[in-house]
Design a protein around this motif. Structure first.
Motif, mmCIF file in Angstrom:
data_model
loop_
_atom_site.group_PDB
_atom_site.id
_atom_site.type_symbol
_atom_site.label_atom_id
_atom_site.label_comp_id
_atom_site.label_asym_id
_atom_site.label_seq_id
_atom_site.Cartn_x
_atom_site.Cartn_y
_atom_site.Cartn_z
ATOM 1 N N PRO A 224 -3.381 -8.965 -8.841
ATOM 2 C CA PRO A 224 -3.287 -10.325 -9.389
ATOM 3 C C PRO A 224 -2.359 -11.266 -8.634
ATOM 4 N N GLN A 225 -1.483 -10.753 -7.777
ATOM 5 C CA GLN A 225 -0.581 -11.634 -7.038
ATOM 6 C C GLN A 225 -1.129 -12.040 -5.671
ATOM 7 N N THR A 226 -2.323 -11.571 -5.348
ATOM 8 C CA THR A 226 -2.933 -11.917 -4.063
ATOM 9 C C THR A 226 -3.735 -13.204 -4.210
ATOM 10 N N ASP A 227 -3.570 -14.119 -3.257
ATOM 11 C CA ASP A 227 -4.385 -15.328 -3.247
ATOM 12 C C ASP A 227 -4.595 -15.780 -1.806
ATOM 13 N N PHE A 228 -5.180 -16.960 -1.638
ATOM 14 C CA PHE A 228 -5.536 -17.436 -0.305
ATOM 15 C C PHE A 228 -4.330 -17.888 0.514
ATOM 16 N N ASP A 229 -3.137 -17.821 -0.076
ATOM 17 C CA ASP A 229 -1.914 -18.186 0.652
ATOM 18 C C ASP A 229 -1.052 -16.975 0.970
ATOM 19 N N THR A 230 -1.496 -15.774 0.601
ATOM 20 C CA THR A 230 -0.714 -14.561 0.843
ATOM 21 C C THR A 230 -1.459 -13.650 1.815
ATOM 22 N N GLY A 231 -0.816 -12.508 2.113
ATOM 23 C CA GLY A 231 -1.495 -11.475 2.866
ATOM 24 C C GLY A 231 -2.454 -10.706 1.966
ATOM 25 N N LEU A 232 -2.873 -9.550 2.427
ATOM 26 C CA LEU A 232 -3.866 -8.749 1.714
ATOM 27 C C LEU A 232 -3.241 -7.963 0.567
ATOM 28 N N GLY A 233 -4.054 -7.673 -0.443
ATOM 29 C CA GLY A 233 -3.651 -6.801 -1.533
ATOM 30 C C GLY A 233 -4.357 -5.460 -1.411
ATOM 31 N N LEU A 234 -3.680 -4.398 -1.830
ATOM 32 C CA LEU A 234 -4.256 -3.046 -1.798
ATOM 33 C C LEU A 234 -4.215 -2.439 -3.189
ATOM 34 N N TYR A 235 -5.360 -1.953 -3.637
ATOM 35 C CA TYR A 235 -5.460 -1.150 -4.860
ATOM 36 C C TYR A 235 -6.096 0.163 -4.441
ATOM 37 N N ALA A 236 -5.301 1.213 -4.402
ATOM 38 C CA ALA A 236 -5.767 2.525 -3.925
ATOM 39 C C ALA A 236 -5.764 3.494 -5.097
ATOM 40 N N ARG A 237 -6.934 3.889 -5.550
ATOM 41 C CA ARG A 237 -7.067 4.704 -6.746
ATOM 42 C C ARG A 237 -6.701 6.148 -6.469
ATOM 43 N N ARG A 238 -5.779 6.691 -7.264
ATOM 44 C CA ARG A 238 -5.310 8.055 -7.048
ATOM 45 C C ARG A 238 -5.683 9.013 -8.178
ATOM 46 N N ARG A 262 0.453 4.869 -12.495
ATOM 47 C CA ARG A 262 0.125 6.295 -12.433
ATOM 48 C C ARG A 262 -1.266 6.524 -11.854
ATOM 49 N N GLY A 263 -2.182 5.598 -12.125
ATOM 50 C CA GLY A 263 -3.556 5.792 -11.689
ATOM 51 C C GLY A 263 -3.864 5.250 -10.315
ATOM 52 N N ALA A 264 -2.998 4.363 -9.794
ATOM 53 C CA ALA A 264 -3.312 3.729 -8.515
ATOM 54 C C ALA A 264 -2.035 3.295 -7.806
ATOM 55 N N HIS A 265 -2.122 3.222 -6.494
ATOM 56 C CA HIS A 265 -1.076 2.598 -5.688
ATOM 57 C C HIS A 265 -1.411 1.117 -5.567
ATOM 58 N N LEU A 266 -0.435 0.258 -5.803
ATOM 59 C CA LEU A 266 -0.630 -1.177 -5.700
ATOM 60 C C LEU A 266 0.386 -1.758 -4.720
ATOM 61 N N VAL A 267 -0.116 -2.404 -3.661
ATOM 62 C CA VAL A 267 0.746 -3.058 -2.676
ATOM 63 C C VAL A 267 0.150 -4.432 -2.391
ATOM 64 N N GLN A 268 1.000 -5.443 -2.302
ATOM 65 C CA GLN A 268 0.492 -6.793 -2.093
ATOM 66 C C GLN A 268 1.198 -7.480 -0.928
ATOM 67 N N ASP A 269 0.555 -8.515 -0.391
ATOM 68 C CA ASP A 269 1.053 -9.326 0.723
ATOM 69 C C ASP A 269 1.221 -8.503 1.995
ATOM 70 N N LEU A 270 0.167 -7.799 2.372
ATOM 71 C CA LEU A 270 0.166 -6.993 3.589
ATOM 72 C C LEU A 270 -0.452 -7.771 4.754
#
Length: 309
Positions: A224-238, A262-270
Protein backbone atom coordinates in the motif's frame (compact mmCIF):
# COMPACT_ATOMS: atom_id res chain seq x y z
CA UNK A 1 3.46 27.27 -33.20
CA UNK A 2 2.96 23.85 -34.76
CA UNK A 3 -0.11 21.77 -33.94
CA UNK A 4 0.14 19.12 -31.24
CA UNK A 5 0.65 15.76 -32.93
CA UNK A 6 -1.47 13.03 -31.34
CA UNK A 7 -1.54 9.31 -32.11
CA UNK A 8 -4.43 7.24 -30.75
CA UNK A 9 -3.61 3.53 -30.48
CA UNK A 10 -7.01 1.82 -30.25
CA UNK A 11 -7.65 -1.80 -29.40
CA UNK A 12 -10.80 -2.76 -31.34
CA UNK A 13 -11.29 -5.79 -29.07
CA UNK A 14 -11.35 -3.77 -25.85
CA UNK A 15 -14.29 -4.89 -23.73
CA UNK A 16 -15.62 -1.51 -22.58
CA UNK A 17 -15.76 0.53 -25.75
CA UNK A 18 -17.37 0.50 -29.19
CA UNK A 19 -16.58 1.80 -32.65
CA UNK A 20 -18.97 4.68 -32.03
CA UNK A 21 -17.14 5.68 -28.84
CA UNK A 22 -13.83 5.54 -30.70
CA UNK A 23 -15.29 7.89 -33.29
CA UNK A 24 -16.40 10.29 -30.54
CA UNK A 25 -12.90 10.23 -29.07
CA UNK A 26 -11.31 10.90 -32.45
CA UNK A 27 -13.66 13.80 -33.18
CA UNK A 28 -12.99 15.35 -29.77
CA UNK A 29 -9.21 15.02 -29.93
CA UNK A 30 -9.18 16.36 -33.46
CA UNK A 31 -10.18 19.72 -32.00
CA UNK A 32 -6.93 20.09 -30.04
CA UNK A 33 -4.29 18.76 -32.40
CA UNK A 34 -3.17 16.94 -35.51
CA UNK A 35 -4.71 13.51 -35.00
CA UNK A 36 -4.06 10.00 -36.25
CA UNK A 37 -6.09 6.98 -35.07
CA UNK A 38 -4.79 3.46 -35.70
CA UNK A 39 -6.49 0.25 -34.60
CA UNK A 40 -4.23 -2.57 -33.49
CA UNK A 41 -4.29 -5.74 -35.56
CA UNK A 42 -2.30 -8.20 -33.48
CA UNK A 43 -0.20 -8.66 -30.38
CA UNK A 44 2.78 -6.31 -30.42
CA UNK A 45 1.21 -3.88 -32.89
CA UNK A 46 0.53 -1.23 -30.22
CA UNK A 47 4.20 -1.29 -29.16
CA UNK A 48 5.37 -0.93 -32.76
CA UNK A 49 3.03 2.02 -33.35
CA UNK A 50 4.13 3.78 -30.17
CA UNK A 51 7.81 3.21 -30.97
CA UNK A 52 7.39 4.77 -34.41
CA UNK A 53 5.52 7.73 -32.91
CA UNK A 54 8.33 8.26 -30.40
CA UNK A 55 11.01 8.20 -33.08
CA UNK A 56 8.98 10.52 -35.30
CA UNK A 57 8.70 13.00 -32.41
CA UNK A 58 4.96 12.82 -31.80
CA UNK A 59 3.79 14.88 -28.85
CA UNK A 60 1.17 12.55 -27.36
CA UNK A 61 0.32 8.88 -27.70
CA UNK A 62 -3.10 7.83 -26.37
CA UNK A 63 -3.76 4.22 -25.36
CA UNK A 64 -7.44 3.39 -25.92
CA UNK A 65 -7.89 -0.06 -24.39
CA UNK A 66 -7.14 -2.05 -21.28
CA UNK A 67 -3.99 -2.59 -19.27
CA UNK A 68 -2.49 -4.78 -22.00
CA UNK A 69 -2.77 -1.95 -24.52
CA UNK A 70 -1.26 0.53 -22.05
CA UNK A 71 1.63 -1.86 -21.37
CA UNK A 72 2.39 -2.28 -25.06
CA UNK A 73 2.24 1.46 -25.69
CA UNK A 74 4.60 2.16 -22.78
CA UNK A 75 7.05 -0.47 -24.01
CA UNK A 76 6.96 1.15 -27.44
CA UNK A 77 7.48 4.64 -26.05
CA UNK A 78 10.44 3.47 -23.95
CA UNK A 79 12.06 1.31 -26.66
CA UNK A 80 15.14 3.56 -26.56
CA UNK A 81 14.99 4.01 -22.78
CA UNK A 82 14.05 7.07 -20.75
CA UNK A 83 14.89 10.32 -22.55
CA UNK A 84 13.55 13.80 -23.08
CA UNK A 85 11.84 13.12 -26.41
CA UNK A 86 9.45 10.43 -25.16
CA UNK A 87 5.89 11.55 -26.04
CA UNK A 88 3.41 12.11 -23.24
CA UNK A 89 1.02 9.24 -22.55
CA UNK A 90 -2.73 9.62 -22.57
CA UNK A 91 -5.06 6.87 -21.37
CA UNK A 92 -8.71 6.17 -22.15
CA UNK A 93 -9.54 3.01 -20.15
CA UNK A 94 -11.58 0.47 -22.08
CA UNK A 95 -10.59 -2.89 -20.60
CA UNK A 96 -12.12 -5.12 -17.96
CA UNK A 97 -9.98 -3.99 -15.00
CA UNK A 98 -7.95 -0.88 -15.96
CA UNK A 99 -5.60 -0.97 -12.97
CA UNK A 100 -3.23 1.69 -14.33
CA UNK A 101 -5.96 4.22 -15.11
CA UNK A 102 -7.68 3.66 -11.77
CA UNK A 103 -4.39 4.04 -9.88
CA UNK A 104 -4.00 7.42 -11.60
CA UNK A 105 -7.50 8.44 -10.53
CA UNK A 106 -8.82 8.68 -14.10
CA UNK A 107 -12.56 8.26 -14.78
CA UNK A 108 -13.62 4.66 -15.43
CA UNK A 109 -16.10 5.58 -18.18
CA UNK A 110 -14.36 5.99 -21.58
CA UNK A 111 -16.41 9.07 -22.50
CA UNK A 112 -15.69 10.76 -19.17
CA UNK A 113 -12.03 9.78 -19.49
CA UNK A 114 -11.96 11.39 -22.94
CA UNK A 115 -13.27 14.61 -21.39
CA UNK A 116 -10.55 14.48 -18.72
CA UNK A 117 -7.93 13.85 -21.41
CA UNK A 118 -9.13 16.88 -23.38
CA UNK A 119 -8.92 19.04 -20.26
CA UNK A 120 -5.39 17.80 -19.62
CA UNK A 121 -4.31 18.48 -23.20
CA UNK A 122 -5.71 21.99 -23.16
CA UNK A 123 -4.18 22.85 -19.77
CA UNK A 124 -0.92 20.94 -20.48
CA UNK A 125 -1.40 19.07 -17.19
CA UNK A 126 1.12 16.25 -16.96
CA UNK A 127 2.24 13.94 -14.18
CA UNK A 128 5.66 12.26 -14.24
CA UNK A 129 5.33 8.61 -13.24
CA UNK A 130 7.82 5.88 -12.45
CA UNK A 131 7.93 2.62 -14.38
CA UNK A 132 9.12 -0.83 -13.43
CA UNK A 133 11.25 -3.03 -15.63
CA UNK A 134 11.76 -6.77 -15.52
CA UNK A 135 14.72 -7.76 -17.68
CA UNK A 136 13.88 -6.05 -21.01
CA UNK A 137 10.13 -5.57 -20.41
CA UNK A 138 8.60 -2.44 -18.85
CA UNK A 139 5.57 -2.73 -16.59
CA UNK A 140 3.18 -0.06 -15.38
CA UNK A 141 1.63 -1.58 -12.26
CA UNK A 142 2.77 -5.14 -11.41
CA UNK A 143 4.68 -8.24 -12.38
CA UNK A 144 4.60 -11.66 -10.73
CA UNK A 145 6.28 -15.05 -10.77
CA UNK A 146 4.87 -18.32 -9.50
CA UNK A 147 1.23 -18.67 -8.48
CA UNK A 148 0.27 -15.22 -9.80
CA UNK A 149 1.88 -15.92 -13.17
CA UNK A 150 0.19 -19.33 -13.36
CA UNK A 151 -3.25 -17.73 -12.93
CA UNK A 152 -2.64 -15.27 -15.76
CA UNK A 153 -1.33 -18.06 -17.97
CA UNK A 154 -4.40 -20.16 -17.20
CA UNK A 155 -6.77 -17.29 -17.99
CA UNK A 156 -5.03 -16.63 -21.31
CA UNK A 157 -5.39 -20.31 -22.20
CA UNK A 158 -9.14 -20.08 -21.49
CA UNK A 159 -9.45 -16.91 -23.56
CA UNK A 160 -7.86 -18.66 -26.53
CA UNK A 161 -10.74 -21.14 -26.26
CA UNK A 162 -13.23 -18.30 -26.57
CA UNK A 163 -13.91 -17.57 -22.89
CA UNK A 164 -14.47 -13.94 -21.94
CA UNK A 165 -12.11 -12.39 -19.42
CA UNK A 166 -14.13 -11.84 -16.23
CA UNK A 167 -13.40 -11.70 -12.51
CA UNK A 168 -15.25 -15.02 -12.17
CA UNK A 169 -12.93 -16.64 -14.72
CA UNK A 170 -9.89 -15.40 -12.77
CA UNK A 171 -11.39 -16.82 -9.56
CA UNK A 172 -12.04 -20.22 -11.12
CA UNK A 173 -8.57 -20.44 -12.64
CA UNK A 174 -7.02 -19.22 -9.38
CA UNK A 175 -8.73 -21.96 -7.40
CA UNK A 176 -7.63 -24.62 -9.88
CA UNK A 177 -4.03 -23.37 -9.81
CA UNK A 178 -4.04 -23.25 -6.01
CA UNK A 179 -5.10 -26.89 -5.81
CA UNK A 180 -2.53 -27.85 -8.43
CA UNK A 181 0.47 -25.93 -7.06
CA UNK A 182 3.13 -27.41 -4.78
CA UNK A 183 2.36 -25.77 -1.42
CA UNK A 184 4.99 -27.64 0.57
CA UNK A 185 8.24 -26.70 -1.15
CA UNK A 186 9.05 -23.02 -1.85
CA UNK A 187 11.05 -22.66 -5.06
CA UNK A 188 11.82 -18.95 -5.21
CA UNK A 189 14.75 -16.96 -3.82
CA UNK A 190 14.59 -13.17 -3.61
CA UNK A 191 17.80 -11.12 -3.44
CA UNK A 192 17.59 -7.49 -2.24
CA UNK A 193 20.22 -4.81 -2.95
CA UNK A 194 21.35 -4.70 0.70
CA UNK A 195 22.35 -8.37 0.55
CA UNK A 196 19.21 -9.73 2.23
CA UNK A 197 18.01 -13.02 0.71
CA UNK A 198 14.65 -14.73 1.19
CA UNK A 199 14.77 -18.45 0.41
CA UNK A 200 11.27 -19.40 1.56
CA UNK A 201 9.16 -17.80 -1.18
CA UNK A 202 6.29 -19.52 -3.03
CA UNK A 203 5.35 -16.62 -5.27
CA UNK A 204 6.47 -13.02 -5.63
CA UNK A 205 4.65 -9.85 -6.67
CA UNK A 206 6.63 -6.78 -7.66
CA UNK A 207 4.53 -3.64 -7.88
CA UNK A 208 5.03 -0.21 -9.40
CA UNK A 209 1.95 1.29 -7.74
CA UNK A 210 -0.97 0.54 -5.43
CA UNK A 211 -3.22 -1.40 -5.85
CA UNK A 212 -1.93 -4.64 -7.35
CA UNK A 213 -5.30 -5.47 -8.93
CA UNK A 214 -9.04 -5.43 -8.31
CA UNK A 215 -11.71 -8.00 -7.56
CA UNK A 216 -14.77 -6.25 -8.88
CA UNK A 217 -14.63 -2.79 -7.34
CA UNK A 218 -12.45 -3.81 -4.37
CA UNK A 219 -8.71 -3.20 -4.64
CA UNK A 220 -6.14 -5.77 -3.51
CA UNK A 221 -3.31 -3.88 -1.86
CA UNK A 222 -0.27 -5.99 -0.89
CA UNK A 223 2.12 -2.99 -1.08
CA UNK A 224 0.00 0.00 0.00
CA UNK A 225 2.91 2.45 0.32
CA UNK A 226 4.04 1.98 -3.28
CA UNK A 227 2.99 4.58 -5.83
CA UNK A 228 4.18 6.26 -9.02
CA UNK A 229 6.59 8.46 -7.03
CA UNK A 230 8.40 5.64 -5.19
CA UNK A 231 10.52 2.66 -6.08
CA UNK A 232 9.16 -0.86 -6.43
CA UNK A 233 7.20 -2.79 -3.83
CA UNK A 234 7.75 -6.49 -3.06
CA UNK A 235 5.20 -8.92 -1.66
CA UNK A 236 6.85 -12.34 -1.38
CA UNK A 237 4.53 -15.05 -0.11
CA UNK A 238 6.14 -17.44 2.36
CA UNK A 239 3.11 -19.51 3.39
CA UNK A 240 0.54 -21.20 1.15
CA UNK A 241 -1.96 -22.78 3.51
CA UNK A 242 -5.56 -22.45 2.33
CA UNK A 243 -6.87 -20.71 5.46
CA UNK A 244 -3.93 -18.34 5.63
CA UNK A 245 -4.22 -17.40 1.97
CA UNK A 246 -7.95 -16.68 2.22
CA UNK A 247 -7.44 -14.57 5.35
CA UNK A 248 -4.55 -12.68 3.77
CA UNK A 249 -6.47 -11.88 0.59
CA UNK A 250 -9.39 -10.61 2.67
CA UNK A 251 -7.07 -8.42 4.73
CA UNK A 252 -5.40 -7.00 1.62
CA UNK A 253 -8.67 -5.72 0.17
CA UNK A 254 -10.44 -2.46 0.84
CA UNK A 255 -9.31 0.96 1.94
CA UNK A 256 -7.26 -0.09 4.97
CA UNK A 257 -5.23 -3.19 4.12
CA UNK A 258 -3.57 -5.19 6.89
CA UNK A 259 -0.34 -6.90 5.85
CA UNK A 260 0.48 -9.98 7.90
CA UNK A 261 4.26 -10.34 8.25
CA UNK A 262 4.04 -14.05 9.13
CA UNK A 263 2.62 -15.01 5.75
CA UNK A 264 4.73 -12.79 3.50
CA UNK A 265 7.84 -10.66 3.24
CA UNK A 266 6.97 -7.03 2.50
CA UNK A 267 9.59 -4.55 1.26
CA UNK A 268 8.86 -1.19 -0.34
CA UNK A 269 10.70 1.55 -2.27
CA UNK A 270 13.24 -0.73 -3.95
CA UNK A 271 15.47 0.42 -6.80
CA UNK A 272 16.23 -3.14 -7.86
CA UNK A 273 15.87 -6.80 -6.84
CA UNK A 274 16.49 -10.24 -8.29
CA UNK A 275 14.29 -13.34 -8.15
CA UNK A 276 15.69 -16.81 -8.86
CA UNK A 277 13.70 -20.03 -9.22
CA UNK A 278 14.74 -23.65 -8.70
CA UNK A 279 12.94 -24.48 -11.94
CA UNK A 280 11.22 -22.45 -14.68
CA UNK A 281 8.10 -20.84 -13.19
CA UNK A 282 5.29 -18.85 -14.87
CA UNK A 283 5.66 -15.07 -15.16
CA UNK A 284 3.14 -12.31 -15.84
CA UNK A 285 3.63 -8.60 -16.52
CA UNK A 286 0.62 -6.28 -16.23
CA UNK A 287 -1.68 -9.25 -16.76
CA UNK A 288 0.22 -10.51 -19.80
CA UNK A 289 1.64 -14.04 -19.60
CA UNK A 290 5.33 -14.22 -20.58
CA UNK A 291 5.95 -17.96 -20.20
CA UNK A 292 8.33 -19.48 -17.66
CA UNK A 293 11.63 -18.09 -16.32
CA UNK A 294 14.31 -19.12 -13.84
CA UNK A 295 15.74 -15.66 -13.14
CA UNK A 296 14.29 -12.16 -13.22
CA UNK A 297 15.95 -8.82 -12.51
CA UNK A 298 13.63 -5.95 -11.59
CA UNK A 299 14.54 -2.25 -11.69
CA UNK A 300 12.67 1.00 -11.09
CA UNK A 301 12.92 4.06 -13.36
CA UNK A 302 11.80 7.28 -11.68
CA UNK A 303 9.79 9.78 -13.74
CA UNK A 304 10.12 7.54 -16.78
CA UNK A 305 7.38 9.32 -18.71
CA UNK A 306 4.67 11.97 -18.39
CA UNK A 307 1.00 11.04 -18.24
CA UNK A 308 -1.69 13.53 -19.17
CA UNK A 309 -4.04 13.96 -16.21
Amino acid sequence: MRAVRILVVANPRATATSARERDVLAHALGSVGELQVVETQNRGHAAALACRAMRERADVVVALGGDGTVNEVVNGLLTDGVHGDVPALGVVPAGSTNVFARALGLPKDPIEATGALLDGLRSRSRRPVSMGRVDDRWFVFAAGIGFDGAIVGGVEAQRRKGRKSTHLLYARVGLAEFVRTDRRHPKLHVELPDGTTYDDVYFALVTNTDPWTYTGSRPLRPTPQTDFDTGLGLYARRRMGAAGMLLSMARLSGGKPRIGRRGAHLVQDLDTLTVRADEPLPVQVDGDYLGTREKLTFTSAAAALDVIV
